[in-house]
Design a protein around this motif. Structure first.
Motif, short mmCIF file in Angstrom:
data_model
loop_
_atom_site.label_atom_id
_atom_site.label_comp_id
_atom_site.label_asym_id
_atom_site.label_seq_id
_atom_site.Cartn_x
_atom_site.Cartn_y
_atom_site.Cartn_z
N HIS A 1 0.25 7.53 3.22
CA HIS A 1 0.80 8.30 4.34
C HIS A 1 1.67 7.37 5.18
N VAL A 2 2.93 7.74 5.36
CA VAL A 2 3.87 6.85 6.04
C VAL A 2 4.47 7.54 7.26
N VAL A 3 4.70 6.73 8.28
CA VAL A 3 5.44 7.15 9.48
C VAL A 3 6.46 6.06 9.76
N ALA A 4 7.74 6.44 9.74
CA ALA A 4 8.81 5.48 9.99
C ALA A 4 9.63 5.98 11.18
N ALA A 5 9.59 5.24 12.28
CA ALA A 5 10.35 5.59 13.48
C ALA A 5 11.29 4.43 13.80
N PHE A 6 12.56 4.63 13.59
CA PHE A 6 13.55 3.57 13.76
C PHE A 6 13.19 2.37 12.88
N GLY A 7 12.62 2.67 11.73
CA GLY A 7 12.21 1.63 10.80
C GLY A 7 12.23 2.17 9.39
N GLY A 8 11.73 1.40 8.45
CA GLY A 8 11.76 1.82 7.06
C GLY A 8 10.50 1.45 6.31
N VAL A 9 10.18 2.26 5.30
CA VAL A 9 9.04 2.00 4.41
C VAL A 9 9.56 2.10 2.98
N GLU A 10 9.34 1.05 2.19
CA GLU A 10 9.76 1.02 0.78
C GLU A 10 8.52 0.92 -0.10
N ILE A 11 8.41 1.81 -1.08
CA ILE A 11 7.25 1.84 -1.97
C ILE A 11 7.75 1.70 -3.40
N LYS A 12 7.20 0.71 -4.12
CA LYS A 12 7.55 0.48 -5.51
C LYS A 12 6.31 0.74 -6.37
N VAL A 13 6.49 1.51 -7.44
CA VAL A 13 5.36 1.87 -8.29
C VAL A 13 5.69 1.53 -9.74
N PRO A 14 4.68 1.38 -10.59
CA PRO A 14 4.95 1.16 -12.03
C PRO A 14 5.59 2.39 -12.66
N GLU A 15 6.21 2.18 -13.80
CA GLU A 15 6.91 3.28 -14.46
C GLU A 15 5.97 4.27 -15.13
N ASN A 16 4.73 3.87 -15.40
CA ASN A 16 3.84 4.74 -16.17
C ASN A 16 2.72 5.35 -15.33
N VAL A 17 2.99 5.61 -14.05
CA VAL A 17 2.07 6.39 -13.21
C VAL A 17 2.82 7.61 -12.68
N SER A 18 2.08 8.60 -12.22
CA SER A 18 2.71 9.80 -11.65
C SER A 18 3.00 9.56 -10.17
N LEU A 19 4.15 10.05 -9.72
CA LEU A 19 4.56 9.89 -8.33
C LEU A 19 4.95 11.25 -7.77
#
Length: 240
Positions: free
Chosen positions: A170-188
């Motif tokens: 769960h992300v909240v970005a206010a005047f900011g940023g959130v970057e999420i990197k996941v493996p290729e073999n999981v569901s997103l």
């Protein structure tokens, strides 16, 4: 005329025997390495970092203190260097790795009586006018909360250990940023909103029906959220 008295002949004293050469000093036995001087492993650092994250979530540490201590933890080379960042906190490192008992001894704690037996259900990552990074080999909680206010949060799951199949970020970005990197073999999957900002989640389903499922929720206000697979990164064991 007086006759000279014969001078008595005396035998010369035998030359003293040479002193025996001193025996070579025995090599001193190697002293055992103190517990605090043992080299710390990545698992040791992760366990101590978990304590700091829980302390931040409980309000025991301010974000600035948390950032300073986390930096010290991941720079630590020995078990003794892992003790100062958590010395004034009630929690103890999490059990589970082979070196946990050594860490407990170094910290002066009873591993059996004080160490929690499981990970907390959630983890909080906070970046306020700064940054917060979670990457490398780490155990993903069932829920991760990320808050970025005039700052940035990076969550890299490509080398993480998934102990639950369903993961919520769960992300909240206010005047900011959130970057999420996941493996290729999981569901997103994603369900969020961008309010004068962006909420970009590259949704897809893994071919393996038992692969972990990552749900990204939340919103961005004058900020951005991005979640996508990292090319070339795959979990070797989906059920690790």
């Amino acid at each position: 005329m007086d006759e000279q008295q014969p001078v008595p002949l005396t035998k010369s004293a035998p030359a003293p025997a040479p002193a025996p050469a001193p025996e070579a000093a025995a090599a001193p036995a190697t002293a055992p390495v103190a517990e605090a001087e043992l080299r710390a492993s990545d698992a040791d650092r992760d366990r101590v970092a978990d304590i700091l994250r829980e302390a931040l979530a409980e309000g025991r540490l301010q974000p600035e203190e948390h950032a300073e201590r986390i930096d010290a933890v991941y720079r630590a080379k020995t078990l003794g260097e892992l003790e100062p960042p958590v010395r004034d906190l009630p929690a103890a490192p999490i059990r589970g790795a082979a070196s946990a008992s050594s860490a407990a001894s170094a910290f002066g704690r009873d591993a059996e009586s004080e160490w929690p037996r499981s990970l907390p259900a959630s983890e909080n990552l906070v970046a306020v006018f700064g940054g917060s990074v979670r990457k490398g080999r780490w155990r993903v909680r069932r829920r991760t909360n990320a808050l970025a206010v005039f700052g940035g949060v990076e969550i890299d799951l490509t080398e993480a250990v998934f102990e639950q199949r369903e993961i919520v970020i769960h992300v909240v970005a206010a005047f900011g940023g959130v970057e999420i990197k996941v493996p290729e073999n999981v569901s997103l999957r994603g369900s969020g909103a961008g309010i004068l900002g962006g909420f970009d989640v590259t949704t897809y389903e893994a071919q393996d029906p038992d692969a972990p499922v990552i749900h990204v929720t939340g919103f961005a206000v004058f900020g951005g959220v991005e979640a996508k697979p990292k090319r070339g990164k795959r979990l070797k064991n989906l059920r690790a």
